[in-house]
Write a protein that holds these residues in place. Structure first.
Motif, PDB file in Angstrom:
ATOM      1  N   ALA A  15       0.846  -1.191   0.000  1.00 35.06           N
ATOM      2  CA  ALA A  15       0.000   0.000   0.000  1.00 35.06           C
ATOM      3  C   ALA A  15       0.877   1.235   0.000  1.00 35.06           C
ATOM      4  CB  ALA A  15      -0.921   0.004   1.215  1.00 35.06           C
ATOM      5  N   ASP A  16       0.296   2.345  -0.416  1.00 37.86           N
ATOM      6  CA  ASP A  16       1.037   3.598  -0.470  1.00 37.86           C
ATOM      7  C   ASP A  16       1.046   4.333   0.862  1.00 37.86           C
ATOM      8  OD1 ASP A  16      -1.689   4.029  -0.650  1.00 37.86           O
ATOM      9  OD2 ASP A  16      -1.548   5.619  -2.151  1.00 37.86           O
ATOM     10  N   HIS A  17       0.077   4.045   1.728  1.00 40.06           N
ATOM     11  CA  HIS A  17      -0.018   4.676   3.046  1.00 40.06           C
ATOM     12  C   HIS A  17      -1.178   4.065   3.791  1.00 40.06           C
ATOM     13  CE1 HIS A  17      -3.497   6.845   1.483  1.00 40.06           C
ATOM     14  NE2 HIS A  17      -2.761   7.227   0.453  1.00 40.06           N
ATOM     15  N   GLY A  18      -1.312   4.402   5.067  1.00 40.74           N
ATOM     16  CA  GLY A  18      -2.466   3.980   5.843  1.00 40.74           C
ATOM     17  C   GLY A  18      -3.466   5.115   5.965  1.00 40.74           C
ATOM     18  N   VAL A  19      -4.099   5.225   7.145  1.00 37.10           N
ATOM     19  CA  VAL A  19      -5.095   6.279   7.347  1.00 37.10           C
ATOM     20  C   VAL A  19      -5.376   6.416   8.837  1.00 37.10           C
ATOM     21  CG1 VAL A  19      -7.050   4.697   7.095  1.00 37.10           C
ATOM     22  CG2 VAL A  19      -7.363   7.140   6.607  1.00 37.10           C
ATOM     23  N   ALA A  20      -5.685   7.636   9.265  1.00 38.88           N
ATOM     24  CA  ALA A  20      -6.077   7.884  10.651  1.00 38.88           C
ATOM     25  C   ALA A  20      -7.594   7.814  10.785  1.00 38.88           C
ATOM     26  CB  ALA A  20      -5.580   9.255  11.089  1.00 38.88           C
ATOM     27  N   PRO A  21      -8.087   7.487  11.953  1.00 37.91           N
ATOM     28  CA  PRO A  21      -9.534   7.560  12.172  1.00 37.91           C
ATOM     29  C   PRO A  21     -10.017   9.003  12.039  1.00 37.91           C
ATOM     30  CG  PRO A  21      -8.435   6.332  13.934  1.00 37.91           C
ATOM     31  CD  PRO A  21      -7.364   7.006  13.142  1.00 37.91           C
ATOM     32  N   ALA A  22     -11.283   9.182  11.801  1.00 42.22           N
ATOM     33  CA  ALA A  22     -11.856  10.521  11.734  1.00 42.22           C
ATOM     34  C   ALA A  22     -11.638  11.234  13.062  1.00 42.22           C
ATOM     35  CB  ALA A  22     -13.346  10.433  11.420  1.00 42.22           C
ATOM     36  N   PRO A  23     -11.284  12.529  13.041  1.00 47.93           N
ATOM     37  CA  PRO A  23     -11.017  13.233  14.305  1.00 47.93           C
ATOM     38  C   PRO A  23     -12.220  13.252  15.245  1.00 47.93           C
ATOM     39  CG  PRO A  23     -11.148  14.772  12.444  1.00 47.93           C
ATOM     40  CD  PRO A  23     -11.101  13.396  11.870  1.00 47.93           C
ATOM     41  N   GLU A  24     -13.429  13.342  14.691  1.00 48.09           N
ATOM     42  CA  GLU A  24     -14.618  13.333  15.541  1.00 48.09           C
ATOM     43  C   GLU A  24     -14.772  12.001  16.267  1.00 48.09           C
ATOM     44  OE1 GLU A  24     -15.134  16.336  12.308  1.00 48.09           O
ATOM     45  OE2 GLU A  24     -14.494  14.234  12.392  1.00 48.09           O
ATOM     46  N   HIS A  25     -14.398  10.926  15.592  1.00 53.41           N
ATOM     47  CA  HIS A  25     -14.444   9.595  16.203  1.00 53.41           C
ATOM     48  C   HIS A  25     -13.487   9.524  17.390  1.00 53.41           C
ATOM     49  CE1 HIS A  25     -15.082   5.131  15.921  1.00 53.41           C
ATOM     50  NE2 HIS A  25     -13.900   5.127  16.509  1.00 53.41           N
ATOM     51  N   MET A  26     -12.271  10.053  17.212  1.00 51.41           N
ATOM     52  CA  MET A  26     -11.275  10.000  18.275  1.00 51.41           C
ATOM     53  C   MET A  26     -11.610  10.975  19.400  1.00 51.41           C
ATOM     54  SD  MET A  26      -9.588   7.574  17.126  1.00 51.41           S
ATOM     55  CE  MET A  26      -8.336   7.480  18.406  1.00 51.41           C
ATOM     56  N   ALA A  27     -12.174  12.132  19.062  1.00 56.94           N
ATOM     57  CA  ALA A  27     -12.559  13.090  20.098  1.00 56.94           C
ATOM     58  C   ALA A  27     -13.625  12.491  21.014  1.00 56.94           C
ATOM     59  CB  ALA A  27     -13.061  14.379  19.461  1.00 56.94           C
ATOM     60  N   ALA A  28     -14.545  11.723  20.421  1.00 56.01           N
ATOM     61  CA  ALA A  28     -15.593  11.083  21.213  1.00 56.01           C
ATOM     62  C   ALA A  28     -15.018  10.050  22.180  1.00 56.01           C
ATOM     63  CB  ALA A  28     -16.618  10.425  20.290  1.00 56.01           C
ATOM     64  N   MET A  29     -13.815   9.552  21.870  1.00 59.72           N
ATOM     65  CA  MET A  29     -13.150   8.592  22.753  1.00 59.72           C
ATOM     66  C   MET A  29     -12.279   9.287  23.790  1.00 59.72           C
ATOM     67  SD  MET A  29     -12.024   5.621  20.035  1.00 59.72           S
ATOM     68  CE  MET A  29     -11.337   4.581  21.333  1.00 59.72           C
ATOM     69  N   GLY A  30     -12.234  10.608  23.751  1.00 63.17           N
ATOM     70  CA  GLY A  30     -11.484  11.347  24.760  1.00 63.17           C
ATOM     71  C   GLY A  30     -10.112  11.814  24.318  1.00 63.17           C
ATOM     72  N   PHE A  31      -9.746  11.593  23.057  1.00 64.83           N
ATOM     73  CA  PHE A  31      -8.458  12.049  22.557  1.00 64.83           C
ATOM     74  C   PHE A  31      -8.533  13.512  22.121  1.00 64.83           C
ATOM     75  CE2 PHE A  31      -8.182   7.475  21.994  1.00 64.83           C
ATOM     76  CZ  PHE A  31      -6.860   7.189  22.323  1.00 64.83           C
ATOM     77  N   SER A  32      -7.391  14.177  22.118  1.00 68.39           N
ATOM     78  CA  SER A  32      -7.304  15.505  21.516  1.00 68.39           C
ATOM     79  C   SER A  32      -7.334  15.332  20.007  1.00 68.39           C
ATOM     80  CB  SER A  32      -6.008  16.203  21.942  1.00 68.39           C
ATOM     81  OG  SER A  32      -5.835  17.409  21.213  1.00 68.39           O
ATOM     82  N   ALA A  33      -8.397  15.776  19.380  1.00 77.37           N
ATOM     83  CA  ALA A  33      -8.564  15.561  17.942  1.00 77.37           C
ATOM     84  C   ALA A  33      -9.507  16.616  17.382  1.00 77.37           C
ATOM     85  CB  ALA A  33      -9.106  14.156  17.671  1.00 77.37           C
ATOM     86  N   GLU A  34      -8.989  17.423  16.482  1.00 73.56           N
ATOM     87  CA  GLU A  34      -9.786  18.463  15.846  1.00 73.56           C
ATOM     88  C   GLU A  34      -9.374  18.591  14.389  1.00 73.56           C
ATOM     89  OE1 GLU A  34     -10.010  22.202  17.928  1.00 73.56           O
ATOM     90  OE2 GLU A  34      -9.670  21.232  19.875  1.00 73.56           O
ATOM     91  N   ARG A  35     -10.010  19.532  13.698  1.00 69.25           N
ATOM     92  CA  ARG A  35      -9.680  19.812  12.306  1.00 69.25           C
ATOM     93  C   ARG A  35      -8.944  21.153  12.228  1.00 69.25           C
ATOM     94  NH1 ARG A  35     -12.604  16.800   8.319  1.00 69.25           N
ATOM     95  NH2 ARG A  35     -13.858  15.208   9.379  1.00 69.25           N
ATOM     96  N   HIS A  36      -7.722  21.110  11.710  1.00 71.29           N
ATOM     97  CA  HIS A  36      -6.986  22.345  11.502  1.00 71.29           C
ATOM     98  C   HIS A  36      -7.672  23.193  10.442  1.00 71.29           C
ATOM     99  CE1 HIS A  36      -3.491  22.152  14.053  1.00 71.29           C
ATOM    100  NE2 HIS A  36      -3.244  20.908  13.699  1.00 71.29           N
ATOM    101  N   GLN A  37      -7.636  24.499  10.644  1.00 73.39           N
ATOM    102  CA  GLN A  37      -8.213  25.450   9.700  1.00 73.39           C
ATOM    103  C   GLN A  37      -7.067  26.233   9.062  1.00 73.39           C
ATOM    104  OE1 GLN A  37     -11.563  25.349   9.219  1.00 73.39           O
ATOM    105  NE2 GLN A  37     -11.645  23.734  10.799  1.00 73.39           N
ATOM    106  N   PRO A  38      -6.613  25.846   7.867  1.00 69.13           N
ATOM    107  CA  PRO A  38      -5.448  26.501   7.254  1.00 69.13           C
ATOM    108  C   PRO A  38      -5.586  28.008   7.108  1.00 69.13           C
ATOM    109  CG  PRO A  38      -5.914  24.457   6.120  1.00 69.13           C
ATOM    110  CD  PRO A  38      -7.046  24.681   7.076  1.00 69.13           C
ATOM    111  N   ARG A  39      -6.772  28.488   6.769  1.00 66.91           N
ATOM    112  CA  ARG A  39      -6.940  29.938   6.640  1.00 66.91           C
ATOM    113  C   ARG A  39      -6.640  30.636   7.956  1.00 66.91           C
ATOM    114  NH1 ARG A  39     -12.312  31.253   2.927  1.00 66.91           N
ATOM    115  NH2 ARG A  39     -11.555  30.299   0.977  1.00 66.91           N
ATOM    116  N   GLU A  40      -7.048  30.013   9.052  1.00 63.64           N
ATOM    117  CA  GLU A  40      -6.830  30.631  10.357  1.00 63.64           C
ATOM    118  C   GLU A  40      -5.366  30.605  10.750  1.00 63.64           C
ATOM    119  OE1 GLU A  40      -9.386  28.984  13.303  1.00 63.64           O
ATOM    120  OE2 GLU A  40     -11.228  29.417  12.190  1.00 63.64           O
ATOM    121  N   PHE A  41      -4.702  29.433  10.638  1.00 61.76           N
ATOM    122  CA  PHE A  41      -3.307  29.432  11.086  1.00 61.76           C
ATOM    123  C   PHE A  41      -2.400  30.184  10.117  1.00 61.76           C
ATOM    124  CE2 PHE A  41      -3.186  24.973   9.193  1.00 61.76           C
ATOM    125  CZ  PHE A  41      -2.203  25.183   8.227  1.00 61.76           C
ATOM    126  N   MET A  42      -2.781  30.297   8.851  1.00 62.84           N
ATOM    127  CA  MET A  42      -2.009  31.122   7.925  1.00 62.84           C
ATOM    128  C   MET A  42      -2.174  32.608   8.258  1.00 62.84           C
ATOM    129  SD  MET A  42      -0.144  29.486   5.680  1.00 62.84           S
ATOM    130  CE  MET A  42      -0.003  30.528   4.219  1.00 62.84           C
TER     131      MET A  42
END
Length: 547
Positions: A344-371
């Motif tokens: 395979a060329d790569h794997g994949v991470a779980p959806a951030p919302e899925h991980m956040a529901a499990m108690g992990f720090s997981a969000e969606r970066h907003q490129p316009r904001e951090f730029m």
């Protein structure tokens, strides 16, 4: 003296024996886009006997293969498998990078000099392997055979087909405009009759009005209850729940949606069948190489996430498609004369919302904001009025180097200020500057080494970013349910499986890398490794202990 000579002779025979015995009529390289390394083993007992299980039971399988580079995306992963190198060797810094002089993104396989057959030339419309900076295993096979061996590559994605095909192969890929398989003038001036006939029959259209339904009873699935989550991106014409309708209106929408279903891989297999028959691949007395990259796993994983009912059903259906492929190859060439390689060329991470529901720090970066925050910090620090950070293309931020020069600033200092700002932003683990990467002045960590292995001096950004685990980073923060592209294990872990004449039956748990595949193939075939190869042969496939 005699004992030493005898030992050398026996060692030479051990090394040469498998290579000399292994002169296959066909090397079949299968790449499953976004197939994380644990996924096939999780479903092993539910697979049939002829798909994944053929490789698992009849060949050598590596359960701990991890990419050595940080930018775990389609172009880089396919290039690593094809060349045995990392970004510095093969040049694939990303699927797209930014040309600061032209002020525009560059697609990894774009080539305005080679338009698709039947289309006009354009800045980014053409396609070729011109941006690939290393030879591939297929190129080396053609060179070693004096042109008698041939290379063919097929995928839903153009970049997957083109990169695996190298400069010496013929590459074919799916068009979302027509539902047909196409190529560019790099490869030929006109479609062969068999391709024209296949396209004229409009084989994709047989799926119109149908639906993707579950292969088995819902109760038998691990993710039976994970079929209708708000973050899934199948909403609208395709739907978030089974059955997923393919009755979606106009042709362009249908052909686009088709990619996100197992039917895309079935269509790829249909084209491969015609290709093998028409070109007599592996049937002419010389070793040919056929590369197939199945893309549906990637599209499905992006749309619904890897821990979804859709991803699980797709993998079970892919197993059937692989079974059909191998049965077809057995009839036409013979599996006893075919070396099959799957990765395979790569794997994949779980959806951030899925991980956040499990108690992990997981969000969606907003490129316009951090730029915007980065540019504010740069303006304040240097006392200038213009934005110095002009583009973000994962994983890098690109600076306006002409403006930096005109203002009398030092690029290295601007990079460092930008990196410090990013490191103070929530959701980022690491930011490395171009100047430090060029000088090799990086932390002595595995993560930093993987970033270095993804850095290209002419194509990478001025500051390369690594986000926190389970955070989502992409140019479009809402474009998909799940994403890959990081140096973490969920993105770097892939399978490696080989089966064929002379290949040992074994399961190996030591850690290896996909860049080792090209070195193993070159050893097996007795040819030169690709020019950018930095991998090591996987000795277990030859029945030898690891060094």
């Amino acid at each position: 003296m005699l004992r030493g000579l005898l030992l050398a002779l026996l060692t030479g025979l051990a090394l040469a024996g498998p290579v000399q015995a292994a002169k296959p009529d066909l090397v079949l390289m299968i790449t499953v886009d976004q197939l994380r390394g644990d996924m096939p083993w999780r479903l092993r007992d539910r697979f049939g006997s002829g798909g994944f299980r053929y490789l698992m039971d009849q060949g050598s399988s590596y359960t701990n293969a991890y990419l050595s580079h940080a930018v775990t995306i389609t172009a880089a992963g396919h290039a690593t498998l094809a060349t045995g190198g990392n970004t510095p060797e093969h040049g694939m810094a990303a699927n797209k990078w930014f040309d600061s002089d032209a002020r525009r993104p560059v697609y990894c396989t774009e080539d305005p000099n080679h338009p698709l057959i039947g289309e006009r030339p354009g800045t980014s419309a053409g396609r070729s392997p011109a941006n690939l900076t290393s030879s591939t295993i297929g190129d080396e096979l053609v060179l070693a055979s004096g042109g008698k061996s041939r290379v063919f590559s097929v995928s839903t994605k153009d970049r997957s087909a083109i990169i695996m095909g190298g400069r010496s192969g013929q590459a074919w890929w799916y068009s979302t405009s027509t539902g047909q398989y196409v190529t560019s003038t790099w490869y030929t001036d006109a479609y062969p009759d068999w391709v024209a006939d296949w396209n004229k029959a409009r084989p994709a259209d047989r799926f119109k009005g149908g639906a993707w339904t579950l292969l088995h009873d819902r109760s038998s699935y691990i993710f039976a209850e994970q079929d209708n989550r708000e973050f899934e991106k199948g909403e609208g014409v395709y739907g978030r729940t089974f059955p997923h309708t393919l009755d979606v209106g106009d042709d362009y929408t249908f052909y686009s949606v088709l990619r996100s279903s197992p039917m895309a891989d079935e269509l790829t297999l249909d084209f491969v069948r015609e290709l093998v028959k028409a070109e007599k691949i592996g049937q002419r007395g010389h070793t040919d190489l056929l590369s197939i990259s199945f893309s549906a796993t990637d599209y499905v994983g992006h749309a619904f996430g890897p821990n979804s009912l859709e991803a699980e059903d797709n993998l079970l259906r892919l197993d059937r498609t692989l079974d059909e492929l191998l049965r077809f190859i057995d009839r036409k060439v013979g599996l006893d004369k075919t070396l099959v390689v799957l990765s395979a060329d790569h794997g994949v991470a779980p959806a951030p919302e899925h991980m956040a529901a499990m108690g992990f720090s997981a969000e969606r970066h907003q490129p316009r904001e951090f730029m915007a925050q980065a540019n504010l910090a740069l303006r304040e620090h240097f006392g200038v009025e213009q934005d110095l950070a002009i583009a973000f293309w994962k994983p890098g931020i690109y600076l306006d180097r002409k403006a930096i020069d005109s203002l009398g600033l030092q690029a290295a200092e601007v990079e460092r200020v930008l990196a410090r700002k990013i490191m103070r932003t929530d959701g980022f683990t690491l930011a490395l500057t171009r100047s430090d990467l060029m000088a090799g002045s990086i932390p002595g960590t595995e993560m930093a080494r993987r970033v270095q292995a993804s850095f290209h001096p002419a194509r990478s950004g001025d500051v390369l970013l690594v986000h926190d685990p389970f955070w989502y980073l992409s140019e479009d923060p809402q474009g998909n349910a799940a994403m890959h592209g990081s140096p973490y294990t969920h993105d770097t872990h892939v399978p490696i499986m080989m089966a064929g004449p002379g290949i040992a039956r074994t399961v190996v748990h030591r850690q290896v890398a996909p860049r080792d595949v090209a070195a193993t193939l070159s050893t097996y075939l007795g040819i030169s490794p690709p020019s950018g190869s930095v991998g090591k042969p996987l000795t277990e496939v030859f029945g030898m202990d690891s060094p």
